[in-house]
Structure formats: structure tokens, C-alpha cells
Design a protein around this motif. Structure first.
Motif, PDB file in Angstrom:
ATOM      1  N   GLU A 159     -10.525   6.929   9.167  1.00  0.00           N
ATOM      2  CA  GLU A 159     -11.418   6.176   9.239  1.00  0.00           C
ATOM      3  C   GLU A 159     -12.122   5.910  10.698  1.00  0.00           C
ATOM      4  OE1 GLU A 159     -14.449   3.286   8.542  1.00  0.00           O
ATOM      5  OE2 GLU A 159     -13.331   4.600   6.988  1.00  0.00           O
ATOM      6  N   LYS A 160     -10.893   5.878  11.652  1.00  0.00           N
ATOM      7  CA  LYS A 160     -11.475   5.811  13.212  1.00  0.00           C
ATOM      8  C   LYS A 160     -12.403   7.024  13.596  1.00  0.00           C
ATOM      9  CE  LYS A 160      -8.538   2.552  14.869  1.00  0.00           C
ATOM     10  NZ  LYS A 160      -8.435   1.621  13.783  1.00  0.00           N
ATOM     11  N   LEU A 161     -11.778   7.954  12.823  1.00  0.00           N
ATOM     12  CA  LEU A 161     -12.684   9.426  13.237  1.00  0.00           C
ATOM     13  C   LEU A 161     -14.048   9.223  12.639  1.00  0.00           C
ATOM     14  CD1 LEU A 161     -12.739  12.140  14.643  1.00  0.00           C
ATOM     15  CD2 LEU A 161     -11.892  13.245  12.529  1.00  0.00           C
ATOM     16  N   LYS A 162     -14.178   9.025  11.442  1.00  0.00           N
ATOM     17  CA  LYS A 162     -15.611   8.648  10.732  1.00  0.00           C
ATOM     18  C   LYS A 162     -16.686   7.867  11.486  1.00  0.00           C
ATOM     19  CE  LYS A 162     -17.642   7.243   6.510  1.00  0.00           C
ATOM     20  NZ  LYS A 162     -17.389   6.913   5.130  1.00  0.00           N
ATOM     21  N   ARG A 163     -16.080   6.716  12.063  1.00  0.00           N
ATOM     22  CA  ARG A 163     -16.679   5.823  12.880  1.00  0.00           C
ATOM     23  C   ARG A 163     -17.245   6.591  14.369  1.00  0.00           C
ATOM     24  NH1 ARG A 163     -12.760   0.857  13.863  1.00  0.00           N
ATOM     25  NH2 ARG A 163     -14.419   0.478  15.438  1.00  0.00           N
ATOM     26  N   THR A 164     -16.497   7.581  14.783  1.00  0.00           N
ATOM     27  CA  THR A 164     -16.784   8.078  15.765  1.00  0.00           C
ATOM     28  C   THR A 164     -17.963   9.159  15.587  1.00  0.00           C
ATOM     29  OG1 THR A 164     -15.323  10.020  15.877  1.00  0.00           O
ATOM     30  CG2 THR A 164     -14.537   7.933  17.141  1.00  0.00           C
ATOM     31  N   PHE A 165     -18.179   9.645  14.444  1.00  0.00           N
ATOM     32  CA  PHE A 165     -19.403  10.311  14.148  1.00  0.00           C
ATOM     33  C   PHE A 165     -20.787   9.355  14.001  1.00  0.00           C
ATOM     34  CE2 PHE A 165     -16.286  13.578  12.909  1.00  0.00           C
ATOM     35  CZ  PHE A 165     -17.289  14.825  13.286  1.00  0.00           C
ATOM     36  N   GLU A 166     -20.594   8.016  13.442  1.00  0.00           N
ATOM     37  CA  GLU A 166     -21.352   7.061  13.375  1.00  0.00           C
ATOM     38  C   GLU A 166     -21.766   6.626  14.909  1.00  0.00           C
ATOM     39  OE1 GLU A 166     -19.505   4.470  10.579  1.00  0.00           O
ATOM     40  OE2 GLU A 166     -19.646   5.847   8.994  1.00  0.00           O
ATOM     41  N   ASN A 167     -20.722   6.341  15.610  1.00  0.00           N
ATOM     42  CA  ASN A 167     -21.203   6.095  16.953  1.00  0.00           C
ATOM     43  C   ASN A 167     -20.552   6.915  18.010  1.00  0.00           C
ATOM     44  OD1 ASN A 167     -21.159   4.801  19.510  1.00  0.00           O
ATOM     45  ND2 ASN A 167     -20.284   2.736  18.688  1.00  0.00           N
ATOM     46  N   PRO A 168     -21.289   7.853  18.452  1.00  0.00           N
ATOM     47  CA  PRO A 168     -20.865   8.990  19.340  1.00  0.00           C
ATOM     48  C   PRO A 168     -20.242   8.400  20.771  1.00  0.00           C
ATOM     49  CG  PRO A 168     -23.012   9.274  18.856  1.00  0.00           C
ATOM     50  CD  PRO A 168     -22.602   8.096  18.186  1.00  0.00           C
ATOM     51  N   CYS A 169     -20.347   7.180  20.860  1.00  0.00           N
ATOM     52  CA  CYS A 169     -20.004   6.639  22.467  1.00  0.00           C
ATOM     53  C   CYS A 169     -18.760   5.823  22.136  1.00  0.00           C
ATOM     54  CB  CYS A 169     -21.050   5.634  22.991  1.00  0.00           C
ATOM     55  SG  CYS A 169     -22.261   6.603  23.648  1.00  0.00           S
ATOM     56  N   LEU A 170     -18.000   5.498  20.773  1.00  0.00           N
ATOM     57  CA  LEU A 170     -16.895   4.856  20.345  1.00  0.00           C
ATOM     58  C   LEU A 170     -15.930   5.466  21.062  1.00  0.00           C
ATOM     59  CD1 LEU A 170     -15.835   2.540  18.904  1.00  0.00           C
ATOM     60  CD2 LEU A 170     -15.936   3.966  17.120  1.00  0.00           C
ATOM     61  N   LYS A 171     -14.832   4.845  21.598  1.00  0.00           N
ATOM     62  CA  LYS A 171     -13.445   5.515  22.204  1.00  0.00           C
ATOM     63  C   LYS A 171     -12.468   4.648  21.855  1.00  0.00           C
ATOM     64  CE  LYS A 171     -13.323   6.956  26.483  1.00  0.00           C
ATOM     65  NZ  LYS A 171     -13.474   7.390  28.013  1.00  0.00           N
ATOM     66  N   PHE A 172     -11.423   5.181  21.470  1.00  0.00           N
ATOM     67  CA  PHE A 172     -10.058   4.452  21.242  1.00  0.00           C
ATOM     68  C   PHE A 172      -9.157   4.987  22.482  1.00  0.00           C
ATOM     69  CE2 PHE A 172     -12.125   5.367  17.247  1.00  0.00           C
ATOM     70  CZ  PHE A 172     -12.402   4.112  16.618  1.00  0.00           C
ATOM     71  N   GLY A 205      -6.945   6.000  25.011  1.00  0.00           N
ATOM     72  CA  GLY A 205      -6.501   7.253  25.569  1.00  0.00           C
ATOM     73  C   GLY A 205      -7.364   8.285  25.138  1.00  0.00           C
ATOM     74  N   GLY A 206      -8.273   7.957  24.577  1.00  0.00           N
ATOM     75  CA  GLY A 206      -9.027   9.105  23.797  1.00  0.00           C
ATOM     76  C   GLY A 206     -10.224   9.428  24.357  1.00  0.00           C
ATOM     77  N   GLU A 207     -11.009  10.324  23.686  1.00  0.00           N
ATOM     78  CA  GLU A 207     -12.478  10.555  24.558  1.00  0.00           C
ATOM     79  C   GLU A 207     -13.497  10.380  22.964  1.00  0.00           C
ATOM     80  OE1 GLU A 207     -13.117  14.869  25.552  1.00  0.00           O
ATOM     81  OE2 GLU A 207     -11.648  15.268  23.966  1.00  0.00           O
ATOM     82  N   SER A 208     -14.576  10.024  23.594  1.00  0.00           N
ATOM     83  CA  SER A 208     -15.744   9.782  22.394  1.00  0.00           C
ATOM     84  C   SER A 208     -16.285  11.080  21.986  1.00  0.00           C
ATOM     85  CB  SER A 208     -16.643   9.083  23.245  1.00  0.00           C
ATOM     86  OG  SER A 208     -17.569   9.816  24.312  1.00  0.00           O
ATOM     87  N   SER A 209     -16.776  10.948  20.721  1.00  0.00           N
ATOM     88  CA  SER A 209     -17.380  12.311  20.235  1.00  0.00           C
ATOM     89  C   SER A 209     -18.463  12.699  21.290  1.00  0.00           C
ATOM     90  CB  SER A 209     -18.224  11.969  19.228  1.00  0.00           C
ATOM     91  OG  SER A 209     -17.202  11.622  17.875  1.00  0.00           O
ATOM     92  N   GLU A 210     -19.232  12.009  21.934  1.00  0.00           N
ATOM     93  CA  GLU A 210     -20.293  12.479  22.919  1.00  0.00           C
ATOM     94  C   GLU A 210     -19.308  13.183  24.147  1.00  0.00           C
ATOM     95  OE1 GLU A 210     -24.034  10.531  24.938  1.00  0.00           O
ATOM     96  OE2 GLU A 210     -22.135   9.531  25.671  1.00  0.00           O
ATOM     97  N   GLU A 211     -18.291  12.677  24.524  1.00  0.00           N
ATOM     98  CA  GLU A 211     -17.528  13.528  25.751  1.00  0.00           C
ATOM     99  C   GLU A 211     -16.911  14.828  25.216  1.00  0.00           C
ATOM    100  OE1 GLU A 211     -15.878   9.650  28.117  1.00  0.00           O
ATOM    101  OE2 GLU A 211     -14.832  10.241  26.143  1.00  0.00           O
ATOM    102  N   ALA A 212     -16.365  14.920  23.945  1.00  0.00           N
ATOM    103  CA  ALA A 212     -15.857  15.985  23.387  1.00  0.00           C
ATOM    104  C   ALA A 212     -16.874  16.912  23.118  1.00  0.00           C
ATOM    105  CB  ALA A 212     -15.093  15.557  22.181  1.00  0.00           C
ATOM    106  N   ALA A 213     -17.968  16.602  22.625  1.00  0.00           N
ATOM    107  CA  ALA A 213     -19.132  17.592  22.405  1.00  0.00           C
ATOM    108  C   ALA A 213     -19.641  18.196  23.737  1.00  0.00           C
ATOM    109  CB  ALA A 213     -20.307  16.770  21.626  1.00  0.00           C
ATOM    110  N   ASN A 214     -19.647  17.359  24.815  1.00  0.00           N
ATOM    111  CA  ASN A 214     -20.375  17.772  25.928  1.00  0.00           C
ATOM    112  C   ASN A 214     -19.357  19.076  26.267  1.00  0.00           C
ATOM    113  OD1 ASN A 214     -22.481  16.250  25.926  1.00  0.00           O
ATOM    114  ND2 ASN A 214     -21.404  14.887  27.172  1.00  0.00           N
ATOM    115  N   ARG A 215     -18.024  18.890  26.077  1.00  0.00           N
ATOM    116  CA  ARG A 215     -17.145  19.903  26.714  1.00  0.00           C
ATOM    117  C   ARG A 215     -17.364  21.307  25.860  1.00  0.00           C
ATOM    118  NH1 ARG A 215     -12.177  19.690  24.865  1.00  0.00           N
ATOM    119  NH2 ARG A 215     -11.962  18.030  23.648  1.00  0.00           N
TER     120      ARG A 215
END
Length: 183
Positions: free
Chosen positions: A88-101, A103-113
């Protein structure tokens, strides 16, 4: 027209960076090797995780192409905390690419890599490159090129999986190749 083959690793025994492939995963790696028989692969870039390296090792050995390790292709860390509701948390990061939990990285940060690796590969002299990574990073890359590619598409990725990115005058488009040969 340059072609980039984005490969998700084969079935592995776990999620740790040192988790090896399963017996089935090693057979899948041989299938991948055969899958690329008619592709003039010139370059292989891989996550340094054991499961990614073992996935592409048969192809690299057959073609005598060095595997370039790149830490930017490592699996995305959703959180350093154990999350019982991680899907569910992962799904939320697809909906909000800036969301971070924590110690983790956002979808935006990971995608940029991974985008940095792919863009660099498209600028290189090589026409056919294989990039080996992990499911979440692969999904975030594809989402960058088509916002319709989301959480459900991530959930439907297989181990292994192969997508072809084509760069042409209209930009970058992609198609799934693995399901065409695997049903």
C-alpha cells in the motif's frame, strides 16, 4: 535508432543485495541468454546485486562483453523500517512521486537514478545496450516515459522481464518483449 533492453533480474532467493538466484532463476538466466541470440548486444550495465549479475552472466560470457556494475541501478529502498503494509505504501509512492518513508527514497529520487544511467547509455556510441535492474526501478523508469505505467503494471512484472526502449526523433517509447515469447 538506439535500442536499450531493460531487464528485471530472474527469480532470486531473497531481497538482500547478496541474494543469489534460485535454481529456477539460473534456468531463466539461460533462457535470457537464448532470448538475446539475435540481438547484437554491445554493452551490459548491471545493478551490483548478486541476483542481477547472475541474471546476465550467461549472456555476458557468451558475447565476451564485460558487465559494467552501476550502483544507480540498485533496488529502491522504500524505507529502512519494516513496513507490514509495504504494498500500500509503494502504491502511494506511484500516486505521489515525492512521498518518502523513513530512511527511504521517493519514486522521483529513485527514477532519477535509473534515468541518468539510461540517458547516458543513449548518448554513448553503443547501439544495443542491456541494463539489468530491479522491478521497482524498472517500473519507475517506464512510468517516466508513460505516466499510465503505474503500480498495477509493477505488480504484473515477471522475473525476469524485458522491455525495449527505442530512441528516435519522436522521443523514447517502449514495449514489453518478454511476455511475447513467454505468453
Amino acid at each position: 535508432m538506439k535500442k536499450m533492453y531493460i531487464v528485471r533480474h530472474c527469480e532470486a532467493k531473497g531481497q538482500a543485495s547478496n541474494s543469489p538466484l534460485t535454481e529456477k532463476g539460473f534456468k531463466q538466466a539461460e533462457e535470457l541468454n537464448t532470448f538475446f541470440n539475435n540481438v547484437p548486444v554491445e554493452r551490459i550495465i548491471s545493478s551490483p546485486y548478486v541476483r542481477a549479475i547472475e541474471t546476465i552472466q550467461p549472456l555476458a560470457e557468451r558475447l565476451n562483453v564485460e558487465i559494467e556494475m552501476n550502483s544507480q541501478l540498485e533496488e529502491r529502498v522504500l524505507s529502512t523500517k519494516s513496513l507490514s503494509d509495504w504494498p500500500e505504501k509503494l502504491k502511494r509512492t506511484f500516486e505521489n512521486p515525492c512521498l518518502k518513508f523513513e530512511g527511504g527514497e521517493s519514486s522521483e529520487e529513485a527514477a532519477n537514478r535509473i534515468l541518468e544511467v539510461v540517458e547516458g547509455a543513449f548518448k554513448s556510441k553503443f547501439e544495443h545496450t542491456v541494463i539489468v535492474t530491479h522491478g521497482n526501478l524498472m517500473a519507475l523508469l517506464l512510468n517516466n516515459y508513460n505516466k499510465q505505467f503505474g503500480f498495477n503494471d509493477w505488480a504484473n512484472l515477471s522475473n525476469p522481464d524485458v522491455y525495449l526502449l527505442n530512441s528516435n526523433s519522436n522521443g523514447i517509447n517502449f514495449e514489453r518483449l518478454w511476455n511475447k515469447v513467454r505468453g
